[in-house]
Motif scaffolding. Structure first.
Motif, short mmCIF file in Angstrom:
data_model
loop_
_atom_site.label_atom_id
_atom_site.label_comp_id
_atom_site.label_asym_id
_atom_site.label_seq_id
_atom_site.Cartn_x
_atom_site.Cartn_y
_atom_site.Cartn_z
N LYS A 47 -36.42 30.23 45.24
CA LYS A 47 -35.32 30.46 46.47
C LYS A 47 -36.56 31.35 47.97
N LYS A 50 -38.83 30.41 50.38
CA LYS A 50 -38.22 29.57 50.98
C LYS A 50 -37.72 30.33 52.54
N ASN A 75 -27.28 30.09 43.04
CA ASN A 75 -28.66 31.23 43.71
C ASN A 75 -29.28 31.17 45.25
N GLY A 188 -32.95 20.04 43.29
CA GLY A 188 -31.50 19.85 43.15
C GLY A 188 -30.68 19.45 44.99
N THR A 189 -31.91 19.80 46.21
CA THR A 189 -31.35 19.95 47.31
C THR A 189 -33.01 19.20 47.71
N THR A 192 -37.86 22.11 47.07
CA THR A 192 -38.29 22.72 46.54
C THR A 192 -39.34 21.26 46.44
N THR A 308 -38.16 27.73 37.79
CA THR A 308 -37.72 28.13 39.57
C THR A 308 -36.91 29.48 39.22
C1 PLP Z 1 -33.08 27.98 39.81
C2 PLP Z 1 -33.14 26.95 40.65
N1 PLP Z 1 -34.03 26.10 40.47
C3 PLP Z 1 -34.47 25.11 41.23
C4 PLP Z 1 -33.39 24.37 42.52
C5 PLP Z 1 -33.12 23.36 43.13
O1 PLP Z 1 -34.53 23.12 44.33
P1 PLP Z 1 -33.62 22.83 45.62
O2 PLP Z 1 -32.81 22.56 45.67
O3 PLP Z 1 -35.12 22.92 46.10
O4 PLP Z 1 -34.40 21.32 45.08
C6 PLP Z 1 -32.73 25.63 43.19
C7 PLP Z 1 -31.72 26.06 43.67
O5 PLP Z 1 -30.86 26.64 44.09
C8 PLP Z 1 -32.15 26.74 42.29
O6 PLP Z 1 -31.70 27.65 42.60
#
Ligand code: PLP
Length: 328
Positions: A47, A50, A75, A188-189, A192, A308
């Motif tokens: 994050k 971003k 997070n 997740g969302t 990324t 990540t």
């Molecule tokens: C540790 C971690 N990895 C990956 C992601 C996924 O990112 P995105 O929401 O941009 O897909 C998150 C999202 O909160 C995260 O905290």
């Protein structure tokens, strides 16, 4: 975007490191790990890249507050709260209600900052977004200038951070003289993944992007969102891209690890000394390990795994419960 359009936060470039022991034990391809867990604020993670763009945008818009939200242990929410303070802004957080018990993980970060999140009863992206908008309306009525950061910071502004990451990986691979066959990342969302896709379109390479869905967006999952964000960023439809969504590691649900996830977490820790988390990186690593086990990548190929971050999610009561009673 120019550098002046970023509020500097991330310690970049993050290292791209060889995971020789992991690769050896799996009998698989060369594995390189992109250490985005080392982006340098709080416990690091994706994050931060971003937020460099989002907070610069908020400041340009003259915001006094940022409003964001997520799951109980988000997070993104904790990182936004901290980085907003660094940028001279206040943060309001809307989270799904945590399980009763001792506050732990990211909840302690909010406490240290003196932030009391607002809670919604269920983890449903639509409910959270609605509560966040409501929060913005209240702030505006009181004379403030709120800046809404949607779940995961996944906007056309925020995803630029992961286009940068794509270019960073490409440049590091050039220096190493390798051309990766695939890049694995938790999704997740979808922000990324969208950023990586954008980078891919800007500097194409014969490399497959594997987004490992962690179950944060029930139903359709993150790919339609990611594609819409790429289209918005480019001002036109998103061409067919070498991307695939792996939905086989969602396990018991969002933020709940399945058996492959726990195995992956143990293996990364034992071979490379890397802590993965049960909600994101553990699931992404599990997908990589399963693919290697199925012989998908040749021994002479190279694959990149993006770490990540997410370490705070390991130090929670939920994790302790999983270790005491592992899923079958
Ligand atoms: C540790 C971690 N990895 C990956 C992601 C996924 O990112 P995105 O929401 O941009 O897909 C998150 C999202 O909160 C995260 O905290």
């Amino acid at each position: 975007m120019r550098d002046s359009e970023r509020f500097p936060l991330a310690l970049t470039p993050t290292p791209l490191v060889e995971a020789a022991s992991l690769s050896r034990i799996l009998g698989g391809p060369r594995i390189l790990i992109k250490r985005d867990d080392l982006t340098g604020r709080i416990v690091g993670g994706n994050k931060i890249r971003k937020l460099e763009y989002l907070l610069a945008d908020a400041r340009r818009a003259g915001a006094t507050h940022v409003v964001t939200g997520g799951g109980a242990q988000s997070n993104h929410a904790a990182q936004t709260a901290v980085c907003a303070r660094m940028a001279g802004l206040e943060a309001l957080l809307v989270l799904s209600r945590p399980a009763p018990g001792l506050p732990c993980g990211n909840l302690l970060v909010h406490r240290l900052l003196g932030i009391t999140p607002e809670y919604v009863d269920r983890y449903e992206p639509d409910d959270l977004e609605e509560a966040m908008q409501d929060c913005c309306r209240r702030l505006a009525r009181a004379g403030n200038r709120p800046y809404l950061i949607p779940l995961g910071g996944s906007t056309v502004v925020g995803i630029r951070g992961y286009a940068d990451c794509w270019h960073e990986i490409a440049s590091q691979c050039r220096t190493l003289g390798v051309s990766p066959a695939a890049i694995y990342s938790a999704t997740g969302t979808g922000g990324t993944l969208a950023g990586l896709l954008l980078g891919h379109l800007e500097a194409p390479a014969p490399c497959r992007l594997v987004g490992v869905d962690v179950g944060a967006i029930p139903g359709e999952g993150p790919l339609p969102r990611a594609e819409a964000l790429v289209a918005e960023a480019r001002g036109g439809p998103c061409p067919t891209l070498p991307v695939e969504l792996n939905r086989r590691q969602i396990g018991p649900g969002y933020a709940r690890p399945g058996p492959d996830c726990l195995t992956a977490m143990r293996l990364f820790l034992q071979t490379e000394g890397l802590l993965l988390d049960p909600a994101y990186t553990g699931k992404a690593a599990a997908a990589l390990i399963v693919d290697i086990g199925a012989g998908r990548w040749q021994r002479d190929a190279t694959v990149v795994f993006i770490h990540t971050g997410g370490a705070a999610g390991f130090f929670t009561e939920g994790m302790a419960a999983q270790l005491d009673n592992p899923p079958a």
